[in-house]
Design an enzyme around this catalytic site. Structure first.
Site, PDB file in Angstrom:
ATOM      1  N   ASP A 134       0.808  -1.223   0.000  1.00 19.45           N
ATOM      2  CA  ASP A 134       0.000   0.000   0.000  1.00 19.45           C
ATOM      3  C   ASP A 134       0.842   1.274   0.000  1.00 19.45           C
ATOM      4  OD1 ASP A 134      -2.221  -1.653   0.038  1.00 19.45           O
ATOM      5  OD2 ASP A 134      -2.432  -1.551   2.220  1.00 19.45           O
ATOM      6  N   THR A 189     -12.299  -4.072   5.537  1.00 11.54           N
ATOM      7  CA  THR A 189     -12.868  -4.179   6.881  1.00 11.54           C
ATOM      8  C   THR A 189     -13.090  -2.830   7.555  1.00 11.54           C
ATOM      9  OG1 THR A 189     -10.654  -4.308   7.811  1.00 11.54           O
ATOM     10  CG2 THR A 189     -11.727  -6.401   7.280  1.00 11.54           C
ATOM     11  N   ARG A 248      -5.482   1.094  10.302  1.00  5.44           N
ATOM     12  CA  ARG A 248      -4.169   0.479  10.091  1.00  5.44           C
ATOM     13  C   ARG A 248      -3.195   0.970  11.151  1.00  5.44           C
ATOM     14  NH1 ARG A 248      -4.014   1.786   3.814  1.00  5.44           N
ATOM     15  NH2 ARG A 248      -5.491   0.213   3.111  1.00  5.44           N
ATOM     16  N   GLY A 262      -0.384  13.720  -3.376  1.00  2.00           N
ATOM     17  CA  GLY A 262      -1.830  13.531  -3.334  1.00  2.00           C
ATOM     18  C   GLY A 262      -2.162  12.298  -4.142  1.00  2.00           C
ATOM     19  N   ALA A 291      -3.918  -8.038  -3.512  1.00  2.00           N
ATOM     20  CA  ALA A 291      -3.502  -6.664  -3.787  1.00  2.00           C
ATOM     21  C   ALA A 291      -4.717  -5.755  -3.916  1.00  2.00           C
ATOM     22  CB  ALA A 291      -2.693  -6.623  -5.081  1.00  2.00           C
ATOM     23  N   GLY A 292      -4.503  -4.478  -3.654  1.00  2.00           N
ATOM     24  CA  GLY A 292      -5.525  -3.470  -3.913  1.00  2.00           C
ATOM     25  C   GLY A 292      -4.781  -2.242  -4.379  1.00  2.00           C
ATOM     26  N   HIS A 293      -4.800  -1.975  -5.671  1.00  3.23           N
ATOM     27  CA  HIS A 293      -4.034  -0.863  -6.229  1.00  3.23           C
ATOM     28  C   HIS A 293      -4.990   0.232  -6.676  1.00  3.23           C
ATOM     29  CE1 HIS A 293      -0.415  -3.699  -7.204  1.00  3.23           C
ATOM     30  NE2 HIS A 293      -0.734  -3.679  -5.926  1.00  3.23           N
ATOM     31  N   LYS A 348       1.755   2.060  -5.204  1.00  2.00           N
ATOM     32  CA  LYS A 348       2.336   1.518  -6.443  1.00  2.00           C
ATOM     33  C   LYS A 348       1.425   1.767  -7.632  1.00  2.00           C
ATOM     34  CE  LYS A 348       2.461  -2.512  -4.402  1.00  2.00           C
ATOM     35  NZ  LYS A 348       2.199  -2.136  -3.006  1.00  2.00           N
ATOM     36  N   GLY A 349       0.098   1.539  -7.420  1.00  2.00           N
ATOM     37  CA  GLY A 349      -0.857   1.698  -8.518  1.00  2.00           C
ATOM     38  C   GLY A 349      -0.786   3.097  -9.117  1.00  2.00           C
ATOM     39  N   GLN A 399       2.114  -6.042  -3.199  1.00  2.00           N
ATOM     40  CA  GLN A 399       2.655  -6.148  -1.835  1.00  2.00           C
ATOM     41  C   GLN A 399       3.965  -5.341  -1.704  1.00  2.00           C
ATOM     42  OE1 GLN A 399       1.500  -9.490  -3.337  1.00  2.00           O
ATOM     43  NE2 GLN A 399      -0.395  -8.624  -2.666  1.00  2.00           N
ATOM     44  N   ASP A 416       2.297  14.865   1.367  1.00  2.00           N
ATOM     45  CA  ASP A 416       1.205  15.750   1.803  1.00  2.00           C
ATOM     46  C   ASP A 416       0.591  15.288   3.123  1.00  2.00           C
ATOM     47  OD1 ASP A 416       0.422  13.528   0.071  1.00  2.00           O
ATOM     48  OD2 ASP A 416      -1.629  14.207   0.415  1.00  2.00           O
TER      49      ASP A 416
HETATM   50  P1  GDP Z   1      -0.737   0.195  -3.616  1.00  2.00           P
HETATM   51  O1  GDP Z   1      -1.320  -1.067  -3.086  1.00  2.00           O
HETATM   52  O2  GDP Z   1       0.731   0.294  -3.373  1.00  2.00           O
HETATM   53  O3  GDP Z   1      -1.066   0.454  -5.060  1.00  2.00           O
HETATM   54  O4  GDP Z   1      -1.395   1.373  -2.764  1.00  2.00           O
HETATM   55  P2  GDP Z   1      -2.955   1.513  -2.383  1.00  2.00           P
HETATM   56  O5  GDP Z   1      -3.700   1.983  -3.558  1.00  2.00           O
HETATM   57  O6  GDP Z   1      -3.440   0.285  -1.697  1.00  2.00           O
HETATM   58  O7  GDP Z   1      -2.862   2.600  -1.231  1.00  2.00           O
HETATM   59  C1  GDP Z   1      -2.381   3.869  -1.450  1.00  2.00           C
HETATM   60  C2  GDP Z   1      -3.489   4.883  -1.101  1.00  2.00           C
HETATM   61  O8  GDP Z   1      -2.912   6.182  -0.993  1.00  2.00           O
HETATM   62  C3  GDP Z   1      -4.533   4.999  -2.188  1.00  2.00           C
HETATM   63  O9  GDP Z   1      -5.754   5.401  -1.628  1.00  2.00           O
HETATM   64  C4  GDP Z   1      -3.970   6.093  -3.088  1.00  2.00           C
HETATM   65  O10 GDP Z   1      -4.946   6.774  -3.839  1.00  2.00           O
HETATM   66  C5  GDP Z   1      -3.357   7.007  -2.063  1.00  2.00           C
HETATM   67  N1  GDP Z   1      -2.149   7.734  -2.489  1.00  2.00           N
HETATM   68  C6  GDP Z   1      -1.168   7.328  -3.337  1.00  2.00           C
HETATM   69  N2  GDP Z   1      -0.194   8.266  -3.386  1.00  2.00           N
HETATM   70  C7  GDP Z   1      -0.554   9.258  -2.552  1.00  2.00           C
HETATM   71  C8  GDP Z   1       0.040  10.501  -2.131  1.00  2.00           C
HETATM   72  O11 GDP Z   1       1.140  10.868  -2.541  1.00  2.00           O
HETATM   73  N3  GDP Z   1      -0.669  11.243  -1.234  1.00  2.00           N
HETATM   74  C9  GDP Z   1      -1.877  10.859  -0.738  1.00  2.00           C
HETATM   75  N4  GDP Z   1      -2.485  11.654   0.132  1.00  2.00           N
HETATM   76  N5  GDP Z   1      -2.456   9.705  -1.099  1.00  2.00           N
HETATM   77  C10 GDP Z   1      -1.808   8.924  -1.980  1.00  2.00           C
HETATM   78  P1  IMO Z   2      -0.836  -4.229  -2.159  1.00  6.14           P
HETATM   79  O1  IMO Z   2      -0.425  -4.825  -3.491  1.00  6.14           O
HETATM   80  C1  IMO Z   2      -0.706  -4.545   2.195  1.00  6.14           C
HETATM   81  C2  IMO Z   2      -0.562  -8.619   3.851  1.00  6.14           C
HETATM   82  C3  IMO Z   2      -1.752  -9.101   4.655  1.00  6.14           C
HETATM   83  C4  IMO Z   2      -1.058 -10.065   5.613  1.00  6.14           C
HETATM   84  C5  IMO Z   2       0.011 -10.699   4.737  1.00  6.14           C
HETATM   85  C6  IMO Z   2      -0.385 -12.043   4.152  1.00  6.14           C
HETATM   86  O2  IMO Z   2      -2.143  -3.523  -2.214  1.00  6.14           O
HETATM   87  O3  IMO Z   2       0.268  -3.424  -1.604  1.00  6.14           O
HETATM   88  P2  IMO Z   2      -1.996 -12.741   2.168  1.00  6.14           P
HETATM   89  O4  IMO Z   2      -3.468 -12.552   1.980  1.00  6.14           O
HETATM   90  O5  IMO Z   2      -1.160 -12.154   1.086  1.00  6.14           O
HETATM   91  O6  IMO Z   2      -1.634 -14.183   2.434  1.00  6.14           O
HETATM   92  O7  IMO Z   2      -1.654 -11.954   3.531  1.00  6.14           O
HETATM   93  O8  IMO Z   2       0.261  -9.765   3.703  1.00  6.14           O
HETATM   94  N1  IMO Z   2      -0.882  -8.115   2.500  1.00  6.14           N
HETATM   95  C7  IMO Z   2      -0.858  -6.827   2.140  1.00  6.14           C
HETATM   96  N2  IMO Z   2      -0.667  -5.708   2.875  1.00  6.14           N
HETATM   97  N3  IMO Z   2      -0.881  -4.448   0.853  1.00  6.14           N
HETATM   98  C8  IMO Z   2      -1.049  -5.555   0.109  1.00  6.14           C
HETATM   99  O9  IMO Z   2      -1.089  -5.534  -1.250  1.00  6.14           O
HETATM  100  C9  IMO Z   2      -1.094  -6.814   0.752  1.00  6.14           C
HETATM  101  N4  IMO Z   2      -1.266  -8.082   0.326  1.00  6.14           N
HETATM  102  C10 IMO Z   2      -1.124  -8.866   1.400  1.00  6.14           C
HETATM  103  O10 IMO Z   2      -2.362  -8.058   5.328  1.00  6.14           O
HETATM  104  O11 IMO Z   2      -0.398  -9.358   6.625  1.00  6.14           O
HETATM  105 MG    MG Z   3      -2.836  -1.700  -1.841  1.00  9.51          MG
END
Ligand code: GDP
Ligand code: IMO
Ligand code: MG
Length: 456
Positions: free
Chosen positions: A12, A326, A330, A443, A38-40, A15-16, A232, A358
């Site tokens: 998180d 959920t 965090r 942002g 993953a959740g991007h 990356k996305g 991840q 930010d």
């Molecule tokens: P990923 O799993 O690495 O792709 O990241 P996620 O999408 O799960 O989580 C990143 C969260 O932070 C998302 O809600 C993005 O929209 C947000 N985000 C990404 N870059 C920035 C940033 O520079 N500033 C802020 N405030 N939010 C960001």
């Molecule tokens: P993105 O790509 C954050 C964490 C879970 C747990 C551990 C194992 O969005 O960054 P799993 O379901 O993979 O067997 O869970 O890894 N986890 C992540 N934490 N971002 C993710 O993906 C994750 N994918 C798995 O919370 O601790």
């Molecule tokens: Mg994510």
């Protein structure tokens, strides 16, 4: 030319968003490991897309590939493709024939094992998507692959071998009644065969199956630019992370070669960009030396430097650090430099994208875990065992804070428009890691990124 995007911390990191920012210049975006754990997030012109399996390049209409290193839940894949199509995108996604399939029993067993482990504080807090059990079956040579869904005879043979084992595991080891406590269809060969054969037919109809390595090599030979999208992060890599609180695949850059069938030399000749969140956040369990609010009862009144739980709440709320599924808050911590030094070495980063600058704005001071003390010695990188990591005490450095500004306006200008104190913080990170900064996230939106350099 290739660019590999890798999470440098605990997932998180944003990356996305970075895949999206740089994605316009590439032709193909490839996931090389993980699955729908993953959740991007991509925010494009105010529209937010949350992608768990489809590569983030889909938002820009790029070809997406799920490499052989991925574990694919066809339910999620088709649901996600259908939702994107309803949103007027027409994603072109290919799936490696060698990728493994997540079956319904994998999800059920994931939950059971976490339940059992929670008694001993060993639960990883998994996403419950069946990721670990699917990779177990892959390594145990009893998995079902995407290619098997296209071949009825092989599919039936695989299911007939493996399903009785899963039934025995659930009933005899976990003592759970199939059909009573858990869905019987998830453990029924005929039902699984019919359902997964139908998925295979759709994959075939939509010409999605590819021999991944060959497909990508042909694109490279034709002069295409390819981006590898890690899921991840390095500290939850099964080999280089905080075992056992990890995921079951290799998010580190080496995974991009093994997980797609492209040679490591190809990945190594390209760029490897480490995505860094300017602080830490964690959904799962395990130690966290720079955690905020982890110091029992620390307040300014009783001699603590600051009320850490208040600070944690500030960062958590501002950064939206609540679980997407959920809504659980965090855990939040200061940036951990030993973790980043470890990631820089393990991945060979050629550049950094540092996000969420930010979110830290408005604080009086910003702290960084510069090193650890373990048994009276200074450590600059992470120890190899999680138990030792738990014993590490973070040694902090303090930076002056920076004010909230019009971040979109900053992004529209250039690096010099970033507040001076934030630049001092960023330059410290780049110097310590001996790696240049390519981008700064200010942002969530596509336009809210200061691009210093493009790796493509
Ligand atoms: P990923 O799993 O690495 O792709 O990241 P996620 O999408 O799960 O989580 C990143 C969260 O932070 C998302 O809600 C993005 O929209 C947000 N985000 C990404 N870059 C920035 C940033 O520079 N500033 C802020 N405030 N939010 C960001
Ligand atoms: P993105 O790509 C954050 C964490 C879970 C747990 C551990 C194992 O969005 O960054 P799993 O379901 O993979 O067997 O869970 O890894 N986890 C992540 N934490 N971002 C993710 O993906 C994750 N994918 C798995 O919370 O601790
Ligand atoms: Mg994510």
């Amino acid at each position: 030319m290739t660019v590999t995007i890798v999470g440098s911390q605990l997932g998180d990191e944003g990356k996305g968003g970075i895949v999206d920012v740089y994605g316009d210049a590439v032709d193909v975006v490839v996931r090389y490991q993980g699955g729908d754990n993953a959740g991007h997030t991509v925010v494009s012109e105010g529209d937010e897309y949350k992608l768990s399996l489809v590569p983030s390049g889909a938002v820009r209409g790029k070809i997406g590939v799920l490499g052989n290193g991925c574990v694919v839940n066809p339910n999620t894949l088709f649901e996600e493709l259908d939702v994107l199509s309803e949103r007027e995108l027409s994603p072109d996604v290919r799936v490696a024939e060698r990728a493994h399939v997540i079956l319904p029993y994998h999800r059920i067993i994931d939950g059971m094992e976490e339940d059992v482990k929670s008694d001993d504080n060993l639960a990883a807090g998994t996403t419950g998507r069946g990721i670990g059990p699917t990779y177990e079956d892959k390594a145990g040579r009893r998995g079902v692959r995407i290619g098997d869904l296209l071949d009825p005879e092989t599919l039936r043979e695989r299911l007939e071998y493996v399903v009785p084992q899963k039934r025995a595991l659930v009933e005899d080891v976990y003592g759970i009644e199939i059909g009573e406590d858990v869905d019987g269809d998830a453990f029924d060969v005929d039902t699984l065969f019919e359902t997964y054969l139908a998925f295979g037919e759709r994959i075939e109809r939509e010409e999605m199956a590819v021999n991944c390595g060959e497909f990508l090599q042909a694109r490279l030979d034709a002069g295409d630019e390819i981006m590898f999208e890690g899921a991840q992060g390095t500290s939850i890599d099964i080999d280089h992370g905080i075992y056992p609180y990890v995921t079951s695949s290799n998010p580190t850059a080496g995974g991009a070669a093994v997980g797609t069938g492209v040679g490591p030399t190809v990945i190594g000749q390209g760029e490897v960009v480490g995505i860094v969140k300017a602080y830490l956040s964690r959904v799962g369990t395990g130690p966290l030396p720079t955690e905020l609010g982890s110091v029992d009862g620390q307040t300014p009144e009783n001699g603590g430097r600051q009320d850490e739980s208040e600070l944690a709440t500030y960062i958590r709320d501002k950064g939206g650090e609540y679980g997407t599924v959920t809504g659980r808050p965090r855990r939040v911590g200061w940036l951990d430099m030993p973790m980043l030094r470890h990631a820089t070495r393990a991945n060979g980063f050629t550049g950094l994208a540092i996000n969420h600058i930010d979110v830290l704005a408005g604080l009086d001071e910003v702290r960084v875990g510069h090193s650890y003390t373990l048994d009276g010695e200074e450590l600059l990188s992470m120890p190899a065992t999680t138990e030792k990591w738990d014993d590490c005490e973070a040694e902090f450095r303090t930076f002056d804070g920076w004010d909230d500004v019009d971040w979109a306006a900053v992004a529209a200008e250039d690096y010099d428009a970033v507040p001076e104190n934030a630049r001092t913080y960023l330059e410290y990170i780049a110097e310590e890691l001996e790696t240049p900064i390519y981008a700064i996230g200010v942002g969530p939106g596509r336009e809210e990124t200061v691009i210093v350099e493009s790796p493509i």
